[in-house]
Write a protein that holds these residues in place. Sequence first.
Motif, PDB file in Angstrom:
ATOM      1  N   HIS A  26      24.665 -13.381 -13.520  1.00  0.00           N
ATOM      2  CA  HIS A  26      24.244 -13.798 -14.855  1.00  0.00           C
ATOM      3  C   HIS A  26      23.493 -15.132 -14.816  1.00  0.00           C
ATOM      4  N   GLY A  27      22.370 -15.158 -15.511  1.00  0.00           N
ATOM      5  CA  GLY A  27      21.568 -16.373 -15.609  1.00  0.00           C
ATOM      6  C   GLY A  27      20.686 -16.643 -14.416  1.00  0.00           C
ATOM      7  N   LEU A  28      20.661 -15.760 -13.439  1.00  0.00           N
ATOM      8  CA  LEU A  28      19.893 -15.981 -12.224  1.00  0.00           C
ATOM      9  C   LEU A  28      18.909 -14.831 -11.993  1.00  0.00           C
ATOM     10  N   ASP A  29      17.761 -15.157 -11.451  1.00  0.00           N
ATOM     11  CA  ASP A  29      16.757 -14.158 -11.099  1.00  0.00           C
ATOM     12  C   ASP A  29      17.004 -13.736  -9.659  1.00  0.00           C
ATOM     13  N   VAL A  30      17.887 -12.760  -9.509  1.00  0.00           N
ATOM     14  CA  VAL A  30      18.313 -12.355  -8.168  1.00  0.00           C
ATOM     15  C   VAL A  30      18.583 -10.865  -8.148  1.00  0.00           C
ATOM     16  N   SER A  31      18.334 -10.246  -7.008  1.00  0.00           N
ATOM     17  CA  SER A  31      18.601  -8.820  -6.805  1.00  0.00           C
ATOM     18  C   SER A  31      19.719  -8.658  -5.785  1.00  0.00           C
ATOM     19  N   VAL A  32      20.692  -7.809  -6.114  1.00  0.00           N
ATOM     20  CA  VAL A  32      21.791  -7.482  -5.205  1.00  0.00           C
ATOM     21  C   VAL A  32      21.725  -5.975  -4.936  1.00  0.00           C
ATOM     22  N   ARG A  33      21.444  -5.609  -3.677  1.00  0.00           N
ATOM     23  CA  ARG A  33      21.253  -4.190  -3.361  1.00  0.00           C
ATOM     24  C   ARG A  33      22.095  -3.808  -2.149  1.00  0.00           C
ATOM     25  N   ASN A  34      22.984  -2.850  -2.342  1.00  0.00           N
ATOM     26  CA  ASN A  34      23.801  -2.351  -1.240  1.00  0.00           C
ATOM     27  C   ASN A  34      22.961  -1.388  -0.403  1.00  0.00           C
ATOM     28  N   VAL A  35      22.808  -1.702   0.881  1.00  0.00           N
ATOM     29  CA  VAL A  35      21.963  -0.889   1.772  1.00  0.00           C
ATOM     30  C   VAL A  35      22.792  -0.229   2.866  1.00  0.00           C
TER      31      VAL A  35
END
Length: 365
Positions: free
Chosen positions: A128-137
């Motif tokens: 929340h509040g951050l420009d970030v991507s979290v992707r499970n690979v």
Amino acid sequence: MTRTLLYDRHQALGGRMVGFAGWELPVQYPTGPKAEHLAVRERAGLFDIDHMGQVIVSGPDALAFLQRVLTADIAAIPQGQAGYALMCYADGGTVDDTFVYALPGRYMVAINASNNAKDTRWLEAQTHGLDVSVRNVSDETYMLALQGPLAEAILRSLTGADLSALAYHHAVESAVAGVPGIISRTGYTGEDGFELYVEASGAVAVWDAIMAQGAPQGLLPIGLAARDSLRFEAAMPLYGQELGPDISPLEAGMSWAISWAKGPFIGREALLKQRLEGVARTLVAFRMLDRGVPRHEYPVLSAGQTVGVVTSGMYAPTLDQFLGLAFVPPALRRPGTELSIGIRGRESRAVVVKKPFYIPAYRRS
């Protein structure tokens, strides 16, 4: 249960398959856990660890995000290197322990098998509040470990990477047996070696190439039993035993993985309170003086009173001793302190010793 892409290879090698964290994995091969353990200490062993998870964190705020959710100072990890860090709940309990890789344009976070889905949800909830991507690979990445003093010699001809220049906790993007991936000089055995993150489509080719290259040098496939005894001798924590939601990094003796100076992170205030006031229990290592095998959750006694609990305990093949890890009051942490372990209704004497039990030759100088 989920099967790895190497299931048929394990079957062909005579691997005895068991359930672990929702996966069907080899616990041992016909050579037996002791021979596998000693192969890693003396030569090399190859592990299928694709049950482990991997998450890619990217975007303009990737670093700020990781600083928020991890205990270590991620800004201090240069590109091409890796660092150990813990994720904590607000109360200081441990979400998981991780390895974080600083790669060009992104970070990769390696997480434990049993926590894969939980960790991913936890990370996503903190964006929340951050420009970030979290992707499970995890599904597209295959993880292998090649560990032991001959690991570099075996892997050298299968990659264009200069392994002699790849220092401990460093990583490089390079193909292995023609399969693109990441080679990192890390591991969970206490021995020198590599963890490999390759494209899943090439997993069988990489396994076959390493097994063929290593056969003349005594390379063995390694099952879960030897993996556990290897990490145990090196006193590396196992989530669910030495770490967990009700166990803080300070209780587990892992204050070295906490950066107090980097600024706020989840759990910092609770951990700081523990640091200032002291913890009620601490993790110690012990050696059995009497006959008996200490097991997980066996009671630890002092002066006839139960004072703690064994987290891990077993026969250590390299040292030919029965050893254990346990939580006890800090007053009992000093090496040389005598304790008793409750084994099958009787008290068996033990003595506190220094951690780790085993230090590999390459780290003794």
